[in-house]
Design an enzyme around this catalytic site. Structure first.
Site, short mmCIF file in Angstrom:
data_model
loop_
_atom_site.label_atom_id
_atom_site.label_comp_id
_atom_site.label_asym_id
_atom_site.label_seq_id
_atom_site.Cartn_x
_atom_site.Cartn_y
_atom_site.Cartn_z
N TRP A 357 22.95 39.86 66.82
CA TRP A 357 23.42 38.74 66.01
C TRP A 357 24.94 38.66 66.03
O TRP A 357 25.53 37.64 65.67
CB TRP A 357 22.89 38.84 64.58
CG TRP A 357 23.55 39.91 63.74
CD1 TRP A 357 23.42 41.26 63.87
CD2 TRP A 357 24.43 39.71 62.63
NE1 TRP A 357 24.16 41.92 62.92
CE2 TRP A 357 24.79 41.00 62.14
CE3 TRP A 357 24.95 38.59 61.98
CZ2 TRP A 357 25.64 41.19 61.04
CZ3 TRP A 357 25.79 38.79 60.89
CH2 TRP A 357 26.13 40.07 60.43
N ASP A 358 25.58 39.74 66.48
CA ASP A 358 27.03 39.77 66.58
C ASP A 358 27.57 38.59 67.40
O ASP A 358 28.66 38.08 67.14
CB ASP A 358 27.50 41.06 67.28
CG ASP A 358 26.95 42.32 66.66
OD1 ASP A 358 25.93 42.25 65.96
OD2 ASP A 358 27.52 43.39 66.90
N GLU A 488 23.88 47.96 56.21
CA GLU A 488 22.71 48.73 56.63
C GLU A 488 22.58 50.05 55.89
O GLU A 488 21.65 50.82 56.17
CB GLU A 488 22.77 48.95 58.14
CG GLU A 488 22.62 47.65 58.92
CD GLU A 488 22.91 47.80 60.40
OE1 GLU A 488 22.52 46.90 61.16
OE2 GLU A 488 23.54 48.81 60.79
N LYS A 600 28.57 49.64 54.05
CA LYS A 600 28.98 49.90 55.43
C LYS A 600 29.91 48.81 55.96
O LYS A 600 30.88 49.10 56.66
CB LYS A 600 27.73 49.98 56.32
CG LYS A 600 28.00 50.30 57.78
CD LYS A 600 26.70 50.29 58.57
CE LYS A 600 26.96 50.63 60.04
NZ LYS A 600 25.73 50.49 60.85
N GLN A 601 29.62 47.58 55.65
CA GLN A 601 30.40 46.45 56.15
C GLN A 601 30.24 45.27 55.18
O GLN A 601 29.45 45.34 54.26
CB GLN A 601 29.93 46.04 57.54
CG GLN A 601 28.53 45.42 57.57
CD GLN A 601 28.01 45.21 58.98
OE1 GLN A 601 27.61 46.16 59.64
NE2 GLN A 601 28.02 43.97 59.44
#
Length: 768
Positions: A357-358, A488, A600-601
Site C-alpha cells: 500500500w506504500d 502495526e 510504530k508510525q
C-alpha cells in the site's frame, strides 16, 4: 545509528573499508534502472560476509507459506523477490594469488555512488600475501538509456612488480536467496554456453517459470589499447566464463570492459532469449563503454531536471534528499504497467512481494509532481488490472458480490502475505488505493480516468467496506471490528479511527464518482452498471454507514482516539524509554509491545494527513501533540508524515528533526537494518517532507496551494512540481518565495492563501 559515510551534495562516499559495514554499503550503493538492478557487491572474489543481490523487475518466486498453525484464508505462498544469476563477477588473479579484500591487506579504499550520473565506482590499493601491491579502479552502471544492458570497467595497475594478471569474467547461476522459507534454491539453470570472448547462461524460476537470459562480451586493454588474447573457456553446470591472462609491467594498467545483455520471458518468447541477449551484449560492446555511459548520463540529467530538490546551507540534508530521489527514480520509471515500486527496489530481498500500500500512500504523490502524468496513471492501471484478483482475495475471506480486497503484499494481484494480523486485518490498504485515484484526478484534472478504469475499482472497494462493517445494536452505530491500523504495534483492535475514516471517505467518494460518470458519460455508465451488476440501491447502505459510523473520540482531551480502549493502556512517552531497549521491536516480546501504548508510525495522524482539509488547525495541533510523543518511529514510513504535520502547525524544528530522520534513515541506518536492503517506498515520504511539509504544497478542489516555510538550518531550497501539466519551480528563502513558470500556459495557484497568476516562462516573487 552508523555515521561512516562522508557528506557530499551529489555523491555517497565510503572512505576506508570496514567489513562490519560492508553489507550495509552493498545496500546503500545499489544501482538500477527500473528493469533490473544490482547490490554493490564486489566484482572480484570476496570471501567475507556479503549478500549477493542481482534483481530483475517483475520476476518472483511463490515460496510456500511457512506458519506454525494454518488459518483458513492464508495465502498459499509468499512471493519472494529473487536474487537472480550474478552477472557482475570478474575474478582477478595476480601471479597466482586471488585478489580478495577479505584476505589481503587494504592500503586504501574509496567506494562512491555518483547520484548525479548514476554510477558506482571503487578505487582501492591492496597488498597481497607475497607483498605485491596493486591499485584497482572500477566503474559500473546499469543503463537508463539501454535498459537491458549493464557495463563494467575494471582496471588493475601493479605498483611494485611486473607479472601476470588474469581476469575471469563470468556469469553464475548457482545462487541462493537469503530469506528462503525452506532453504531451497529458486532457479534451474537451463543452458550454459561459452566461446572465446562470449558466455551465455539461461535460468528458469521453479514454479513460476520465469526465464532469464544473460549474455556476456568483453574487451581486454593494456594502457587503454585493445589486446588480442587467447581466452580459456570455462563452462560448468551453473557457471560459465572466460579466463584471459596478460603480462603487465610495473606501472602499466590492465583493464577489462564487461558488457552484459539481460533478457526475460516478460519481454521475449523463450526461443528469443538467447539471440536477443547476445544481440544486446554485442550492441553494447560495439557501442563502447564511454558512449554507453554518455547516453546513460544524459538520461539521468533529464530525470534530475524535474525531480531534483536543491538545498543551500545544509549538506547532510541535501545529500539525504538526493539519495532518496535517486533510488526512487532508479527503482521505477513508469514505462511498464506490469511493474510497481518494490519496497526494497533493487537493494535487497527482505520484504518479499513487489507491491505494498506504500505505493499509493507515499509514492503516488512523488510521481504525480515530478514525472509525466502517464507514470502515475500506469501505477493506477496496475491496480485496475489486478481488480479480478482483489475480488478473488475478498471471496477467499467470505465476501461476495464483487467486493474487492486489495492485497497487503503482492506480485501479481494475489495476496501473498502470511501474517494473519496483516493479511486479514490491515484492510486500510483499500482506502489508500481509492484515495490514489482521487489524488491523481485532483492533480491532473483527468476525470475521464473514472469512466475508463477508476469507477470499477471504487465500487469493488466500497462493496468490501459495506460488507466488512457491522451495525452495533448497543451503540446504534456502525463499527469496524478486528482490524490492524497503520500502527502495526496494535493488532485485532476495534474501531481503528484511521480505518473507519478511510472507509467512510471511500463510500462518499464512490457515490460522487458514480454521479459524475452517470452525468458525463451516460452510455459508459450503463455499460459499467451492467458489467458490475451494480444496483443503485447499494448506495443506500453506503450512505447510512457514512451517516452513522462510530469514531472513537476523547471528549476531555478533544482528540480522536486511535481505537477503542486506547486510554486503558498505561500512557508512557517514547522519551521515557531506555535507549538500550530501542528499537523496541528488536528488544521486546510481541506481547509486551501489544500491551504498550507505543505507536510504530502515524496512524490517527495518517488520516489527518490524508484528509487534512476536513480538520481545523487546532484539531491538527491537539492530535499531533498527543500522538507524536507516544510514537517510536520504528517504521520507515513514520517520520515523513510527522514532518509534514509538524510543518503544518508551525513546529518547524520538529519538522526539521523528522525530515533529517526520514531523509537519512538508510544513510545513517537509524533502525540497524540497512544490510537487508533500503526502504524505497518511504523515500517518497522524504520528498513529501520538503514539498508538502516545508513547501506547504496542497491540492484541494483541483486547485494548487503553497504555504512555504524554511528551517533555520537552510539558506534556501528549491523544488519543481507539475500540476495539471504546468511545470513550476518554487524557490524559498527567509525573505521571499519565487515561483518560476516553465510552462506554456498561465498557471494559477494560491500562495499563503492569496491567488497568484504566473505567466508562461515568467516568474513572480512574494514576500514571506
Amino acid at each position: 545509528m552508523k555515521k561512516y559515510l562522508k557528506y557530499d551534495e551529489w555523491c555517497v562516499i565510503e572512505d576506508g573499508f570496514d567489513p562490519a559495514n560492508h553489507q550495509a554499503s552493498e545496500s546503500i550503493f545499489s544501482i538500477g534502472n527500473g528493469k533490473m538492478g544490482q547490490r554493490a557487491n564486489f566484482e572480484e572474489k570476496y570471501t567475507g560476509d556479503s549478500l549477493q543481490g542481482s534483481y530483475i523487475a517483475g520476476v518472483y518466486y511463490p515460496d510456500k507459506t511457512r506458519v506454525g498453525w494454518w488459518k483458513n484464508g492464508y495465502p498459499e505462498y509468499f512471493a519472494k523477490v529473487l536474487n537472480s544469476p550474478n552477472w557482475i563477477g570478474i575474478n582477478v588473479n595476480i601471479d597466482g594469488f586471488e585478489l580478495d579484500l577479505n584476505t589481503c591487506k587494504i592500503d586504501s579504499f574509496t567506494r562512491t555512488l555518483n547520484m548525479k550520473e548514476g554510477f558506482l565506482q571503487r578505487e582501492f590499493g591492496a597488498t597481497l600475501n607475497d607483498g605485491k601491491k596493486v591499485l584497482v579502479k572500477t566503474r559500473r552502471f546499469v543503463s537508463m538509456a539501454d535498459t537491458e544492458n549493464g557495463a563494467i570497467r575494471y582496471s588493475v595497475t601493479p605498483i611494485n612488480f611486473s607479472g601476470k594478471i588474469s581476469f575471469t569474467p563470468y556469469i553464475d547461476g548457482d545462487i541462493v536467496n537469503e530469506d528462503s522459507n525452506y532453504d531451497e534454491q529458486f532457479w534451474n539453470v537451463l543452458d550454459v554456453q561459452a566461446a572465446e570472448g562470449f558466455a551465455y547462461l539461461e535460468s528458469q524460476t521453479k514454479k513460476s517459470d520465469f526465464r532469464c537470459g544473460f549474455a556476456m562480451k568483453y574487451l581486454i586493454k593494456l594502457n587503454e589499447k585493445p589486446q588480442k588474447t587467447n581466452a580459456e573457456v570455462v563452462q560448468l553446470n551453473k557457471w560459465v566464463g572466460n579466463k584471459v591472462e596478460l603480462e603487465v609491467k610495473e606501472g602499466e594498467t590492465a583493464s577489462i570492459e564487461k558488457y552484459v545483455g539481460v533478457t526475460s520471458s516478460l519481454n521475449y518468447t523463450t526461443g528469443e532469449l538467447k539471440s536477443k541477449a547476445e544481440e544486446l551484449a554485442s550492441y553494447a560492446c560495439h557501442k563502447g563503454f564511454d558512449q554507453m555511459f554518455e547516453d546513460h548520463r544524459s538520461k539521468w540529467a533529464e530525470k534530475w531536471v524535474h525531480s531534483d530538490i536543491k538545498i543551500k546551507g545544509d549538506v547532510a540534508a541535501q545529500q539525504g534528499i538526493r539519495f532518496n530521489i535517486f533510488h526512487l527514480n532508479q527503482t521505477y520509471t513508469g514505462e511498464d504497467e506490469r511493474l510497481n515500486v518494490g519496497p526494497k527496489g533493487f537493494t535487497g530481498e527482505k520484504y518479499g512481494g513487489t507491491t505494498y500500500w506504500d505505493t499509493e500512500a507515499y509514492c503516488v504523490p512523488f510521481f504525480l509532481m515530478t514525472a509525466p502524468s502517464e507514470v502515475t496513471r500506469q501505477l493506477l492501471i496496475y491496480r485496475y488490472k489486478h481488480l479480478p484478483r482483489a475480488i478473488e482475495n475478498a471471496a477467499k475471506l467470505g465476501f461476495k458480490d464483487g467486493a474487492a480486497l486489495y492485497p497487503m503484499v503482492t506480485a501479481n494481484g494475489e495476496e501473498c502475505h502470511n501474517e494473519w494480523e496483516i493479511t486479514f486485518e490491515e484492510i486500510h490498504r483499500n482506502g489508500a488505493i481509492a484515495f490514489a485515484i482521487h489524488n491523481y484526478i485532483r492533480h491532473t484534472g483527468d476525470k475521464k480516468y473514472l469512466e475508463e478504469y477508476g469507477l470499477e475499482v471504487l465500487v469493488g472497494i466500497s462493496r468490501f467496506w459495506s460488507q466488512r462493517i457491522t451495525f452495533s445494536e448497543a451503540r446504534q452505530k456502525y463499527v469496524m471490528l478486528g482490524v490492524t491500523g497503520p500502527n502495526e504495534y496494535e493488532n485485532n483492535i476495534n474501531n481503528n479511527w484511521y480505518t473507519n475514516k478511510m472507509a467512510t471517505w471511500c463510500l462518499k467518494y464512490t457515490q460522487e464518482a458514480l454521479a459524475h460518470v452517470k452525468s458525463a458519460a451516460p452510455a459508459r455508465y450503463d455499460e459499467l452498471v451492467a458489467k458490475m451488476s451494480f444496483k443503485e440501491e447499494e448506495t443506500n447502505r453506503w450512505q447510512d454507514i457514512v451517516d452513522r459510523m462510530h469514531f472513537p473520540y476523547n471528549e476531555e482531551l478533544k482528540v480522536f482516539m486511535q481505537q477503542d480502549g486506547f486510554m486503558d493502556k498505561e500512557q508512557v512517552m517514547a522519551d521515557d524509554l531506555d535507549p538500550a531497549e530501542r528499537p523496541i521491536n528488536q528488544h521486546w516480546s510481541w506481547d509486551r509491545i501489544l500491551r504498550s501504548n507505543f505507536i510504530k508510525q502515524a496512524d490517527t495522524l495518517q488520516g489527518i494527513y490524508v484528509l487534512e482539509e476536513e480538520f481545523s488547525d487546532e484539531e491538527i495541533e491537539r492530535n499531533f501533540n498527543f500522538y507524536e510523543p507516544r510514537t517510536v518511529h520504528e517504521s520507515s514510513l513514520s517520520p515523513c508524515v510527522h514532518s509534514v504535520m509538524a510543518a503544518k502547525i508551525g513546529r518547524t524544528e520538529k519538522a526539521y528533526e523528522m525530515y533529517l530522520r526520514t531523509s537519512r534513515l538508510d544513510l545513517d541506518d537509524y533502525n540497524a537494518e540497512v544490510h537487508e536492503g533500503l526502504h524505497i517506498t518511504s523515500m517518497a515520504g522524504t520528498w513529501m517532507s520538503i514539498v508538502e511539509g516545508f513547501g506547504g504544497k496542497r491540492a484541494y478542489d483541483e486547485k494548487l496551494y503553497l504555504t512555504p516555510t524554511i528551517p533555520n538550518e537552510w539558506e534556501e531550497y528549491a523544488f519543481r512540481i507539475t500540476f495539471k501539466g504546468k511545470d513550476l519551480e518554487v524557490r524559498v528563502n527567509a525573505k521571499e518565495v519565487e515561483i518560476i513558470s516553465h510552462a506554456t500556459l498561465p498557471a494559477e495557484l494560491f500562495v499563503y492563501g492569496k491567488p497568484v497568476m504566473v505567466e508562461p516562462k515568467k516568474s513572480i516573487t512574494i514576500s514571506r
